[in-house]
Write a protein that holds these residues in place. Structure first.
Motif, PDB file in Angstrom:
ATOM      1  N   ALA A  72      48.728  38.012  25.934  1.00  0.00           N
ATOM      2  CA  ALA A  72      48.243  38.804  27.060  1.00  0.00           C
ATOM      3  C   ALA A  72      48.817  38.307  28.376  1.00  0.00           C
ATOM      4  CB  ALA A  72      46.719  38.745  27.116  1.00  0.00           C
ATOM      5  N   ASP A  73      49.104  39.262  29.284  1.00  0.00           N
ATOM      6  CA  ASP A  73      49.425  38.916  30.664  1.00  0.00           C
ATOM      7  C   ASP A  73      48.114  38.643  31.385  1.00  0.00           C
ATOM      8  OD1 ASP A  73      52.221  39.135  30.610  1.00  0.00           O
ATOM      9  OD2 ASP A  73      52.134  41.312  30.907  1.00  0.00           O
ATOM     10  N   TYR A  74      48.137  37.653  32.267  1.00  0.00           N
ATOM     11  CA  TYR A  74      46.955  37.176  32.971  1.00  0.00           C
ATOM     12  C   TYR A  74      47.159  37.456  34.456  1.00  0.00           C
ATOM     13  CZ  TYR A  74      44.204  33.253  34.982  1.00  0.00           C
ATOM     14  OH  TYR A  74      43.366  32.466  35.724  1.00  0.00           O
ATOM     15  N   TYR A  75      46.312  38.338  35.031  1.00  0.00           N
ATOM     16  CA  TYR A  75      46.421  38.723  36.436  1.00  0.00           C
ATOM     17  C   TYR A  75      45.260  38.151  37.236  1.00  0.00           C
ATOM     18  CZ  TYR A  75      49.808  42.192  34.885  1.00  0.00           C
ATOM     19  OH  TYR A  75      50.898  42.808  34.346  1.00  0.00           O
ATOM     20  N   VAL A  76      45.542  37.833  38.502  1.00  0.00           N
ATOM     21  CA  VAL A  76      44.516  37.358  39.426  1.00  0.00           C
ATOM     22  C   VAL A  76      44.437  38.361  40.575  1.00  0.00           C
ATOM     23  CG1 VAL A  76      43.883  35.528  41.039  1.00  0.00           C
ATOM     24  CG2 VAL A  76      44.910  34.943  38.844  1.00  0.00           C
ATOM     25  N   THR A  77      43.220  38.762  40.916  1.00  0.00           N
ATOM     26  CA  THR A  77      43.027  39.711  42.008  1.00  0.00           C
ATOM     27  C   THR A  77      42.001  39.182  42.997  1.00  0.00           C
ATOM     28  OG1 THR A  77      41.230  40.964  40.979  1.00  0.00           O
ATOM     29  CG2 THR A  77      43.475  41.664  40.452  1.00  0.00           C
ATOM     30  N   HIS A  78      42.102  39.692  44.209  1.00  0.00           N
ATOM     31  CA  HIS A  78      41.080  39.446  45.222  1.00  0.00           C
ATOM     32  C   HIS A  78      40.876  40.755  45.956  1.00  0.00           C
ATOM     33  CE1 HIS A  78      39.748  38.029  49.361  1.00  0.00           C
ATOM     34  NE2 HIS A  78      38.729  37.852  48.538  1.00  0.00           N
ATOM     35  N   GLY A  79      39.639  41.157  46.082  1.00  0.00           N
ATOM     36  CA  GLY A  79      39.338  42.410  46.769  1.00  0.00           C
ATOM     37  C   GLY A  79      38.194  42.260  47.739  1.00  0.00           C
ATOM     38  N   THR A  80      38.299  42.977  48.850  1.00  0.00           N
ATOM     39  CA  THR A  80      37.194  43.058  49.797  1.00  0.00           C
ATOM     40  C   THR A  80      36.967  44.525  50.120  1.00  0.00           C
ATOM     41  OG1 THR A  80      38.685  42.784  51.684  1.00  0.00           O
ATOM     42  CG2 THR A  80      37.608  40.795  50.850  1.00  0.00           C
ATOM     43  N   TRP A  81      35.728  44.883  50.302  1.00  0.00           N
ATOM     44  CA  TRP A  81      35.335  46.236  50.679  1.00  0.00           C
ATOM     45  C   TRP A  81      34.396  46.129  51.862  1.00  0.00           C
ATOM     46  CZ3 TRP A  81      36.215  44.512  45.875  1.00  0.00           C
ATOM     47  CH2 TRP A  81      37.044  45.278  45.050  1.00  0.00           C
TER      48      TRP A  81
END
Length: 135
Positions: A72-81
């Motif tokens: 599996a590819d491993y992604y890191v995200t950061h989000g603000t709303w």
């Protein structure tokens, strides 16, 4: 065409207690089992367009890992709303290289004084069937 799935989620709250829930999505219907009893879930109250309009999200590929024997590819995200409530989410996704489907998802979230915590979700795609809804 949407792929049917069964997901298993656990959520940890600031006071240390844990909530466990199952989701099944099949044939255009989503089912939710928050406390041991299946119900039909509704997303009608969720305004996705408003969420997208107020989102600031970054994502990058972190690497490759094996998840339950699947590469599996491993992604890191950061989000603000920003909006009615401010939300800050840090997440990690593991996406199967062979199918392109999510295998696992973890996040931590902060909604200021309303809540903060984390979730961990695992996805399965074989032998998915709609649950029996008891009255």
């Amino acid at each position: 065409r949407r792929i049917p799935f069964h997901s298993f989620m656990s959520m940890e709250w600031p006071d240390g207690h844990e909530t466990i829930a199952d989701y099944i999505a099949i044939d255009g219907t989503t089912y939710y089992k928050p406390n041991g009893k299946w119900i039909t879930a509704s997303t009608a109250a969720l305004d996705l367009e408003k969420l997208k309009a107020t989102a600031n999200i970054s994502c990058h590929l972190e690497g490759t890992e094996f998840v339950d024997g699947d590469n599996a590819d491993y992604y890191v995200t950061h989000g603000t709303w920003k909006g009615d409530m401010d939300l800050d989410v840090h997440a990690r996704y593991w996406i199967s290289k062979s199918t392109g489907l999510p295998l696992r998802f973890t996040n931590t979230f902060d909604v200021g004084k309303l809540a903060h915590g984390g979730t961990s979700t695992r996805f399965e795609y074989s032998n998915v069937a709609a649950p029996i809804i008891s009255k």
